[in-house]
Scaffold this active site. Structure first.
Site, mmCIF file in Angstrom:
data_model
loop_
_atom_site.group_PDB
_atom_site.id
_atom_site.type_symbol
_atom_site.label_atom_id
_atom_site.label_comp_id
_atom_site.label_asym_id
_atom_site.label_seq_id
_atom_site.Cartn_x
_atom_site.Cartn_y
_atom_site.Cartn_z
ATOM 1 N N GLY A 34 40.510 56.878 13.951
ATOM 2 C CA GLY A 34 39.409 57.821 14.099
ATOM 3 C C GLY A 34 40.135 59.354 13.473
ATOM 4 O O GLY A 34 41.817 59.210 12.985
ATOM 5 N N ALA A 35 39.617 60.546 13.369
ATOM 6 C CA ALA A 35 40.550 61.380 12.597
ATOM 7 C C ALA A 35 41.279 61.975 13.484
ATOM 8 O O ALA A 35 42.792 62.695 13.627
ATOM 9 C CB ALA A 35 39.157 62.666 11.945
ATOM 10 N N GLY A 37 42.368 59.860 16.876
ATOM 11 C CA GLY A 37 43.254 59.230 17.344
ATOM 12 C C GLY A 37 42.783 57.592 16.976
ATOM 13 O O GLY A 37 42.003 57.464 15.668
ATOM 14 N N LYS A 38 44.131 56.975 17.269
ATOM 15 C CA LYS A 38 43.435 55.639 16.999
ATOM 16 C C LYS A 38 42.698 54.621 18.452
ATOM 17 O O LYS A 38 43.788 55.122 19.444
ATOM 18 C CB LYS A 38 45.301 54.762 17.064
ATOM 19 C CG LYS A 38 46.127 55.303 15.568
ATOM 20 C CD LYS A 38 46.746 54.930 15.807
ATOM 21 C CE LYS A 38 48.202 55.226 14.426
ATOM 22 N NZ LYS A 38 49.062 54.878 13.642
ATOM 23 N N LYS A 52 41.917 55.069 23.963
ATOM 24 C CA LYS A 52 42.188 55.523 22.748
ATOM 25 C C LYS A 52 43.022 56.933 22.132
ATOM 26 O O LYS A 52 43.392 57.271 24.119
ATOM 27 C CB LYS A 52 40.618 56.461 22.879
ATOM 28 C CG LYS A 52 41.035 57.760 21.880
ATOM 29 C CD LYS A 52 39.536 58.274 21.877
ATOM 30 C CE LYS A 52 39.474 59.277 20.768
ATOM 31 N NZ LYS A 52 38.111 60.015 20.151
ATOM 32 N N ASP A 149 28.181 63.368 16.416
ATOM 33 C CA ASP A 149 29.252 62.008 15.207
ATOM 34 C C ASP A 149 28.391 60.862 14.886
ATOM 35 O O ASP A 149 29.216 60.108 15.514
ATOM 36 C CB ASP A 149 30.462 62.020 15.333
ATOM 37 C CG ASP A 149 30.990 61.330 14.107
ATOM 38 O OD1 ASP A 149 30.626 61.812 13.053
ATOM 39 O OD2 ASP A 149 32.444 60.915 14.725
#
Length: 254
Positions: A34-35, A37-38, A52, A149
């Site tokens: 995502g914006a 993190g991974k 995360k 979100d």
């Protein structure tokens, strides 16, 4: 790797039961990004988990914002527990910021819907998914939390594809009528119009809004589940935002 447990406890007021030992975390292959993190598949102790890893940034102001977002997400994950929310296992800040949750092997709702196209879900299955999402959102809202979100990429299926769980609280905030919150938060295609200006979409603009922004996003997701089509198909995310804000799209399109 140092544990950083004392720092976590002081900054996040996190109960000791939620502090994970980074020495016992094994990070495997990446399964999402995502914006901020991974997400990796991995193990914590002997348990399969989703890990995360938060992207910290380099500039001091970026680091400060990232740490504040991380603190909020950890605080809220430890605050709410529900069968339709990805189970929070723990977190630590040093040597890197990490959030550990249960691993859901059914993939995202987005991936599942794409896999069955052009077929639509059976109506009973679609309603079941919608009820799962509604229960998750009701739990958050009852605790004064706005997710901000809600979209198929943040809805994860169990291995049998029977249950949906909400994940990723990276943009979640506690609801307060006195607080001014950041506009242009979330993903345009599923974002409520009150989250951005109908005159301009200036990043960082402050606006008043409440949990109803999640209700709008839920409506878009529910339409998508029933139709198995991308909302505002043929439009970019920005075009979709303007279409919703100025009511340029007829009901048959969305």
């Amino acid at each position: 790797m140092g544990s950083g447990n004392e720092l976590c406890s002081q900054e996040f007021d996190l109960d000791a039961k939620w502090l994970v030992d980074p020495k016992q975390i094994f990070v495997g292959p990446r399964i999402g990004e995502g914006a901020h993190g991974k997400v990796h598949k991995g193990k914590y102790k002997d348990q399969n988990v989703a890990i995360k890893i938060i992207r910290k940034g380099e500039a001091p102001e970026e680091i400060a914002k990232t740490e504040a977002r991380f603190a909020r997400e950890v605080a809220m994950l430890s605050k709410v527990q529900h069968k339709n929310l990805a189970k929070f296992i723990g977190a630590c800040k040093e040597p890197i910021m990490v959030i550990v949750t249960e691993l859901l092997s059914g993939g995202t709702l987005r991936k599942y819907l794409l896999s069955i196209r052009p077929r639509c879900l059976d109506f009973s299955e679609a309603v079941g998914f919608a009820l799962d999402i509604a229960r998750a959102m009701d739990c958050l809202h009852s605790h004064g939390i706005i997710h901000r979100d809600l979209k198929p990429e943040n809805l994860i299926l169990t291995a049998d594809h029977k249950t949906v769980k909400l994940a990723d609280f990276g943009l979640a905030r506690e609801e307060s009528v006195t607080e001014m919150m950041t506009a242009e938060t979330g993903t345009y295609r599923w974002m409520a119009p009150e989250l951005y200006s109908t005159v301009t979409l200036r990043n960082g603009e402050k606006k008043h809004y409440n949990h109803k922004v999640d209700v709008y996003s839920f409506g878009i997701v529910f339409w998508e589940i029933i139709q198995n089509k991308l909302p505002f198909e043929g439009m970019s995310n920005l075009q979709a935002a303007y279409a919703a804000a100025f009511k340029l799209v007829v009901g048959a399109t969305v």
